[in-house]
Enzyme design. Structure first.
Site, PDB file in Angstrom:
ATOM      1  N   TYR A 101       0.819  -1.216   0.000  1.00  0.00           N
ATOM      2  CA  TYR A 101       0.000   0.000   0.000  1.00  0.00           C
ATOM      3  C   TYR A 101       0.853   1.265   0.000  1.00  0.00           C
ATOM      4  O   TYR A 101       0.358   2.350  -0.302  1.00  0.00           O
ATOM      5  CB  TYR A 101      -0.943   0.027   1.209  1.00  0.00           C
ATOM      6  CG  TYR A 101      -2.075  -0.980   1.144  1.00  0.00           C
ATOM      7  CD1 TYR A 101      -2.235  -1.817   0.045  1.00  0.00           C
ATOM      8  CD2 TYR A 101      -2.983  -1.098   2.189  1.00  0.00           C
ATOM      9  CE1 TYR A 101      -3.263  -2.754   0.005  1.00  0.00           C
ATOM     10  CE2 TYR A 101      -4.013  -2.031   2.145  1.00  0.00           C
ATOM     11  CZ  TYR A 101      -4.142  -2.855   1.060  1.00  0.00           C
ATOM     12  OH  TYR A 101      -5.164  -3.774   1.018  1.00  0.00           O
ATOM     13  N   ASP A 154      -5.437  -6.574   5.834  1.00  0.00           N
ATOM     14  CA  ASP A 154      -6.640  -5.828   5.471  1.00  0.00           C
ATOM     15  C   ASP A 154      -7.770  -6.811   5.133  1.00  0.00           C
ATOM     16  O   ASP A 154      -8.892  -6.723   5.643  1.00  0.00           O
ATOM     17  CB  ASP A 154      -6.286  -4.968   4.232  1.00  0.00           C
ATOM     18  CG  ASP A 154      -7.351  -3.957   3.888  1.00  0.00           C
ATOM     19  OD1 ASP A 154      -8.348  -3.843   4.626  1.00  0.00           O
ATOM     20  OD2 ASP A 154      -7.192  -3.275   2.857  1.00  0.00           O
ATOM     21  N   LYS A 197       3.037 -15.405   1.985  1.00  0.00           N
ATOM     22  CA  LYS A 197       2.904 -16.113   0.708  1.00  0.00           C
ATOM     23  C   LYS A 197       4.332 -16.431   0.273  1.00  0.00           C
ATOM     24  O   LYS A 197       4.797 -16.010  -0.803  1.00  0.00           O
ATOM     25  CB  LYS A 197       2.151 -15.217  -0.293  1.00  0.00           C
ATOM     26  CG  LYS A 197       1.750 -15.901  -1.580  1.00  0.00           C
ATOM     27  CD  LYS A 197       0.604 -16.877  -1.422  1.00  0.00           C
ATOM     28  CE  LYS A 197       0.328 -17.582  -2.741  1.00  0.00           C
ATOM     29  NZ  LYS A 197      -0.585 -18.720  -2.614  1.00  0.00           N
ATOM     30  N   ASP A 223      -3.586 -17.905   1.430  1.00  0.00           N
ATOM     31  CA  ASP A 223      -4.775 -18.540   0.845  1.00  0.00           C
ATOM     32  C   ASP A 223      -5.324 -19.607   1.796  1.00  0.00           C
ATOM     33  O   ASP A 223      -6.541 -19.712   1.999  1.00  0.00           O
ATOM     34  CB  ASP A 223      -4.479 -19.125  -0.551  1.00  0.00           C
ATOM     35  CG  ASP A 223      -3.131 -19.820  -0.638  1.00  0.00           C
ATOM     36  OD1 ASP A 223      -2.315 -19.682   0.303  1.00  0.00           O
ATOM     37  OD2 ASP A 223      -2.880 -20.507  -1.645  1.00  0.00           O
ATOM     38  N   ASP A 240     -11.051  -8.319   7.755  1.00  0.00           N
ATOM     39  CA  ASP A 240     -12.459  -8.151   7.382  1.00  0.00           C
ATOM     40  C   ASP A 240     -13.174  -9.502   7.374  1.00  0.00           C
ATOM     41  O   ASP A 240     -14.318  -9.621   7.802  1.00  0.00           O
ATOM     42  CB  ASP A 240     -12.583  -7.514   5.987  1.00  0.00           C
ATOM     43  CG  ASP A 240     -12.792  -6.010   6.070  1.00  0.00           C
ATOM     44  OD1 ASP A 240     -12.386  -5.421   7.097  1.00  0.00           O
ATOM     45  OD2 ASP A 240     -13.339  -5.425   5.120  1.00  0.00           O
TER      46      ASP A 240
END
Ligand code: NAD
Length: 357
Positions: free
Chosen positions: A141, A248, A192, A224, A252
């Site tokens: 980001y 992020d 990852k 994942d 959620d």
């Protein structure tokens, strides 16, 4: 010594829900020796309308001077067409980066009274208590270079950069291990590493830091798989730590296990535990101004503020117990309401928490 709290209600439902948290803090000031002053200011779209920027210099200065910040939410339809540099969210990002709030703590805690509100089976989520520690000021980001460029063949290409330095990984790992030490001493680091070198290094550094916390059981998981495990068997997790983008998304996802985003608090801390506290949800423009939003995430964020920045664990526990009591009484805002329970407004919910304190 009196501590200074900056209140930034923001946009949409922000002013309605922060007003209820302020009510709770006022009650603690009156009855429980909470020694704070509260100053209000603008952020997000409200700041843009008043000053032409989503975070005025004076507001940032006040934020730097204060001991903690309680924020509602920012954003709304009317500001969506603005240039990206002055959109409401930029105000939040500016606060996070200028105050170096690199550690985002998002508890996904399911109050037992709300086990039926989750879309998952009650037996899968009952007793759920996860803390997600998300790195907040680095990663893709913020990485440079970034942008949209035109290639020689005339085709446009968008690009971002995923970077983490060793020191950034170390400091977020320490926050996560410290949190795990105060909880069930289990930490799952999410990466990852099979595809991204930056997270291969993340994994190495988490293992290095782990040597300083021999009591904590560490596990590594690909993002994942973590996304899948969160819905398959969420109770296997205690503390999870991950980078900005994965955090992020996973936070959620975890929040929905608990039934309503309207219940979930968050803290963003710097290296000295100064922090900004806000509900995990957005400004909910679809229900703004109707006095129907759930203020409990914001009230629980105020509890986190008392715990992490203002050194009043006693009052944090008091707020959390009051919220639990209100739920026991069957009071629910629309987002967590079901047949047989009492539907209340935003302000009625705030009043009920104050009465239960
Ligand atoms: P949102 O979280 O605002 O709303 C998603 C859904 O959840 C909506 O249906 C909303 O009504 C409901 N909801 C959210 N909070 C609630 C509460 N306290 N009580 C009851 N229902 C609640 O997300 P969105 O719709 O994607 O975004 C709306 C605006 O908020 C956008 O402008 C977005 O950029 C902004 N946003 C801000 C933040 C922040 O300030 N930290 C975070 C996310 C989104």
């Amino acid at each position: 010594m009196t501590q200074e709290v900056l209140i930034l209600p923001g946009d949409g439902i922000g002013p309605e829900i922060t007003a209820e948290a302020v009510k709770v803090l006022e009650a603690l000031k009156q009855n429980d020796n909470l020694d704070i002053t509260m100053t209000h200011d603008l952020v997000g779209g409200a700041a843009y309308d008043a000053h032409g920027v989503p975070l005025a210099e004076e507001t940032l200065e006040k934020a730097k001077q204060s001991d903690a910040i309680l924020l509602g939410a920012v954003g709304g339809y009317q500001w969506e067409s603005l240039d990206i540099s002055v959109r409401p969210e930029k105000g939040l990002l500016a606060l996070r980066s200028n105050l170096e709030l690199f550690a985002n703590l998002r508890p996904a805690y399911l109050f037992p009274q709300l086990a039926d509100a989750s879309t998952l089976k009650p037996e899968v989520v009952a007793g759920l208590d996860i803390l997600i520690v998300r790195e907040l000021t680095g990663g893709i980001y913020f990485g440079q270079p970034r942008g949209i460029r035109t290639l020689e063949n005339g085709e446009r290409q968008g690009y971002n950069t995923y970077v983490y330095s060793e020191s950034e990984i170390k400091r977020i790992a320490h926050v996560a291990f410290e949190a795990a030490m105060k909880r069930n001493k289990k930490l799952c680091s999410v990466d990852k590493a099979n595809v991204l070198e930056v997270t291969e290094m993340w994994r190495e550094i988490v293992d290095e830091v782990a040597k300083e916390y021999p009591e904590v059981e560490v596990q590594h998981m690909y993002v994942d798989n973590a996304a899948m495990q969160l819905v398959l068997n969420p109770k296997q997790f205690d503390v999870m730590v991950t980078g900005n983008m994965f955090g992020d998304i996973l936070s959620d996802e975890a929040s929905m296990l608990t039934g309503s985003i309207g219940m979930l608090a968050s803290a963003s801390l710097d290296a000295n535990n100064k922090g900004m506290y806000e509900p995990s949800h957005g400004s909910a423009p679809d229900i703004a101004g109707q006095n129907i939003a759930n203020p409990l995430a914001t009230i629980l964020s105020a509890a986190m503020m008392l715990r992490y920045s203002l050194n009043r664990e006693d009052l944090a526990l008091k707020i959390e117990a009051a919220v639990s009591k209100v739920l026991d009484q069957g009071l629910r805002t629309g987002d967590i309401w079901s047949e047989g329970l009492t539907k209340v407004s935003t302000s009625e919910m705030g009043d009920a928490v104050v009465a239960s304190l």
